[in-house]
Design a protein around this motif. Structure first.
Motif, mmCIF file in Angstrom:
data_model
loop_
_atom_site.group_PDB
_atom_site.id
_atom_site.type_symbol
_atom_site.label_atom_id
_atom_site.label_comp_id
_atom_site.label_asym_id
_atom_site.label_seq_id
_atom_site.Cartn_x
_atom_site.Cartn_y
_atom_site.Cartn_z
ATOM 1 N N SER A 77 -0.194 8.509 1.062
ATOM 2 C CA SER A 77 -1.081 9.439 0.368
ATOM 3 C C SER A 77 -0.348 10.261 -0.690
ATOM 4 C CB SER A 77 -1.738 10.386 1.381
ATOM 5 O OG SER A 77 -0.740 11.089 2.114
ATOM 6 N N LYS A 78 0.978 10.398 -0.539
ATOM 7 C CA LYS A 78 1.764 11.203 -1.479
ATOM 8 C C LYS A 78 2.224 10.388 -2.683
ATOM 9 C CE LYS A 78 3.551 14.293 2.125
ATOM 10 N NZ LYS A 78 4.778 14.814 2.796
ATOM 11 N N GLU A 79 2.183 9.056 -2.558
ATOM 12 C CA GLU A 79 2.688 8.199 -3.626
ATOM 13 C C GLU A 79 1.566 7.784 -4.577
ATOM 14 O OE1 GLU A 79 6.341 5.774 -1.610
ATOM 15 O OE2 GLU A 79 4.350 5.383 -0.827
ATOM 16 N N LYS A 80 1.899 7.711 -5.856
ATOM 17 C CA LYS A 80 0.928 7.311 -6.872
ATOM 18 C C LYS A 80 1.309 5.975 -7.510
ATOM 19 C CE LYS A 80 -1.329 11.198 -6.424
ATOM 20 N NZ LYS A 80 -2.672 11.240 -5.788
ATOM 21 N N GLU A 81 2.227 5.268 -6.863
ATOM 22 C CA GLU A 81 2.773 4.036 -7.430
ATOM 23 C C GLU A 81 1.743 2.910 -7.433
ATOM 24 O OE1 GLU A 81 6.902 1.495 -6.793
ATOM 25 O OE2 GLU A 81 6.578 3.392 -5.760
ATOM 26 N N LEU A 82 1.911 1.993 -8.396
ATOM 27 C CA LEU A 82 1.065 0.809 -8.454
ATOM 28 C C LEU A 82 1.285 -0.041 -7.202
ATOM 29 C CD1 LEU A 82 -0.848 -0.709 -10.525
ATOM 30 C CD2 LEU A 82 1.166 -2.102 -11.057
ATOM 31 N N THR A 83 0.219 -0.471 -6.564
ATOM 32 C CA THR A 83 0.313 -1.267 -5.337
ATOM 33 C C THR A 83 -0.651 -2.440 -5.386
ATOM 34 O OG1 THR A 83 -1.421 -0.032 -4.171
ATOM 35 C CG2 THR A 83 0.840 0.825 -4.005
ATOM 36 N N ALA A 84 -0.448 -3.390 -4.475
ATOM 37 C CA ALA A 84 -1.405 -4.487 -4.343
ATOM 38 C C ALA A 84 -2.780 -3.929 -3.959
ATOM 39 C CB ALA A 84 -0.912 -5.472 -3.289
ATOM 40 N N TYR A 85 -2.793 -2.980 -3.037
ATOM 41 C CA TYR A 85 -4.044 -2.393 -2.561
ATOM 42 C C TYR A 85 -4.812 -1.715 -3.695
ATOM 43 C CZ TYR A 85 -7.101 0.918 -0.113
ATOM 44 O OH TYR A 85 -8.175 1.655 0.312
ATOM 45 N N SER A 86 -4.141 -0.886 -4.490
ATOM 46 C CA SER A 86 -4.837 -0.155 -5.551
ATOM 47 C C SER A 86 -5.399 -1.096 -6.612
ATOM 48 C CB SER A 86 -3.899 0.867 -6.203
ATOM 49 O OG SER A 86 -2.817 0.233 -6.867
ATOM 50 N N GLN A 87 -4.658 -2.151 -6.923
ATOM 51 C CA GLN A 87 -5.138 -3.111 -7.922
ATOM 52 C C GLN A 87 -6.345 -3.898 -7.415
ATOM 53 O OE1 GLN A 87 -2.087 -5.092 -10.546
ATOM 54 N NE2 GLN A 87 -0.772 -4.509 -8.834
ATOM 55 N N LEU A 88 -6.292 -4.307 -6.151
ATOM 56 C CA LEU A 88 -7.415 -5.059 -5.599
ATOM 57 C C LEU A 88 -8.643 -4.170 -5.436
ATOM 58 C CD1 LEU A 88 -5.615 -7.328 -2.980
ATOM 59 C CD2 LEU A 88 -6.473 -7.961 -5.240
ATOM 60 N N MET A 89 -8.423 -2.886 -5.145
ATOM 61 C CA MET A 89 -9.542 -1.953 -5.068
ATOM 62 C C MET A 89 -10.247 -1.870 -6.433
ATOM 63 S SD MET A 89 -11.102 0.075 -2.880
ATOM 64 C CE MET A 89 -10.047 0.898 -1.671
ATOM 65 N N MET A 141 0.855 -1.182 0.000
ATOM 66 C CA MET A 141 0.000 0.000 0.000
ATOM 67 C C MET A 141 0.891 1.232 0.000
ATOM 68 S SD MET A 141 -2.975 0.978 2.745
ATOM 69 C CE MET A 141 -4.157 2.291 2.421
ATOM 70 N N ALA A 142 0.535 2.235 -0.786
ATOM 71 C CA ALA A 142 1.328 3.456 -0.873
ATOM 72 C C ALA A 142 0.853 4.482 0.139
ATOM 73 C CB ALA A 142 1.241 4.041 -2.285
#
Length: 307
Positions: free
Chosen positions: A112-124, A109-110
């Motif tokens: 709040s300042k990071e925009k990197e691809l994460t496991a969390y963002s993909q699963l969301m 998980m990134a």
């Protein structure tokens, strides 16, 4: 290196179940191959590894699980749209949780300042593909460069339940660590109190109760003069716990420059979350997931080929 691949979205709202009764002793994979003869071996192994198979009501992913006559085998068929996931594979999903295998290099998980691809963002994005109000919630984390099994909740209620009952709910949490040097002891337990510096470095305090108590059990799997492969079980789950404790005993994790490693023998951090077993927060059933030891972890122990 994070790989890109297509994974199927498996929505639990569209599913049916096949029930089979075992007639004679067999191993689970062989039994499934016999009864799902219209599917390829890889397809059947995938169904098994994704947690779609239960034996007497308990989800089983182990290929050689022994079956006895009168055992009830259930196969849950899930349907849904395809979605592309990068650096992770979904091992299991239902209405309450998602279990994944994360590759080294992917953030859990990134900030709040990071925009990197994460496991969390993909699963969301994955859960919102079936309904825009769906969400996932972090239960625990793996460091960016640690690979292996981790779990997410699909509601805040389930997240809080798992975090509040973590020590009771989690039945096994096993890692594999490739460390520098020859570890002399066959097995040992490391106990310390962890604290964090202003520069976000974790370290062990020498004073009892001065910080968060951390307990790590390890067992030597392989070793030579230069490296050791350890099975590591966590009794507590503190930030960077294994990495700090390996540094404490003079055997830092390979590739862990932050905590004293001088070797980058496999081109990544030598830490892998191999097993996660827990009681399901809603059903109480025991679920167990295992991710194979990455092949590079065995590389330092291979004998050179004779010419």
């Amino acid at each position: 290196m994070i790989k890109k691949g297509r994974k199927k979205r498996r929505g639990s709202s569209q599913s049916k179940t096949t029930h089979l009764t075992v007639k004679e002793p067999s191993e689970l994979l062989n039994f499934l191959l016999e009864h799902l003869s219209n599917r390829s071996r890889n397809s059947v192994k995938s169904i098994l590894s994704r947690g779609q198979v239960s034996v007497n009501g308990q989800v089983i992913t182990k290929h050689n699980f022994p079956l006895e006559p009168e055992h009830q085998v259930s196969i849950e068929w899930r349907k849904g749209p395809n979605i592309e996931l990068t650096g992770l594979a979904i091992l299991y999903e239902d209405n309450d949780i998602i279990v994944i295998e994360k590759e080294s290099g992917l953030l859990s998980m990134a900030s709040s300042k990071e925009k990197e691809l994460t496991a969390y963002s993909q699963l969301m994005a994955h859960v919102r593909s079936s309904h825009p109000e769906n969400r996932v919630f972090i239960v625990h984390r793996l460091d960016r460069d640690t690979s292996g099994v981790m779990m997410f909740a699909k509601s805040q209620k389930i997240q809080q339940h798992l975090q509040n009952t973590w020590r009771e709910s989690v039945l096994e949490r096993t890692y594999v660590a490739l460390v520098e040097g020859e570890v002399k002891k066959d097995k040992d337990t490391i106990i310390s109190w962890l604290k964090e510096t202003k520069t976000l470095m974790m370290y062990s305090s020498r004073k009892p109760n001065d910080g968060q108590k951390a307990v790590t059990h390890y067992k030597r799997m392989q070793s030579n003069r230069h490296f050791s492969l350890l099975e590591v079980k966590l009794e507590t789950g503190r930030k960077n716990q294994i990495r700090v404790h390996m540094k404490d005993i003079g055997h830092p994790v390979v590739g862990d420059k932050k905590y004293g490693s001088k070797s980058n023998a496999i081109g990544r951090l030598g830490l892998h979350a191999r097993v996660l077993a827990f009681r399901h927060p809603a059903t109480g059933k025991t679920l167990r997931f295992e991710a194979k030891v990455p092949k590079p972890f065995r590389k330092p122990f291979k004998e050179p080929k004779k010419r």
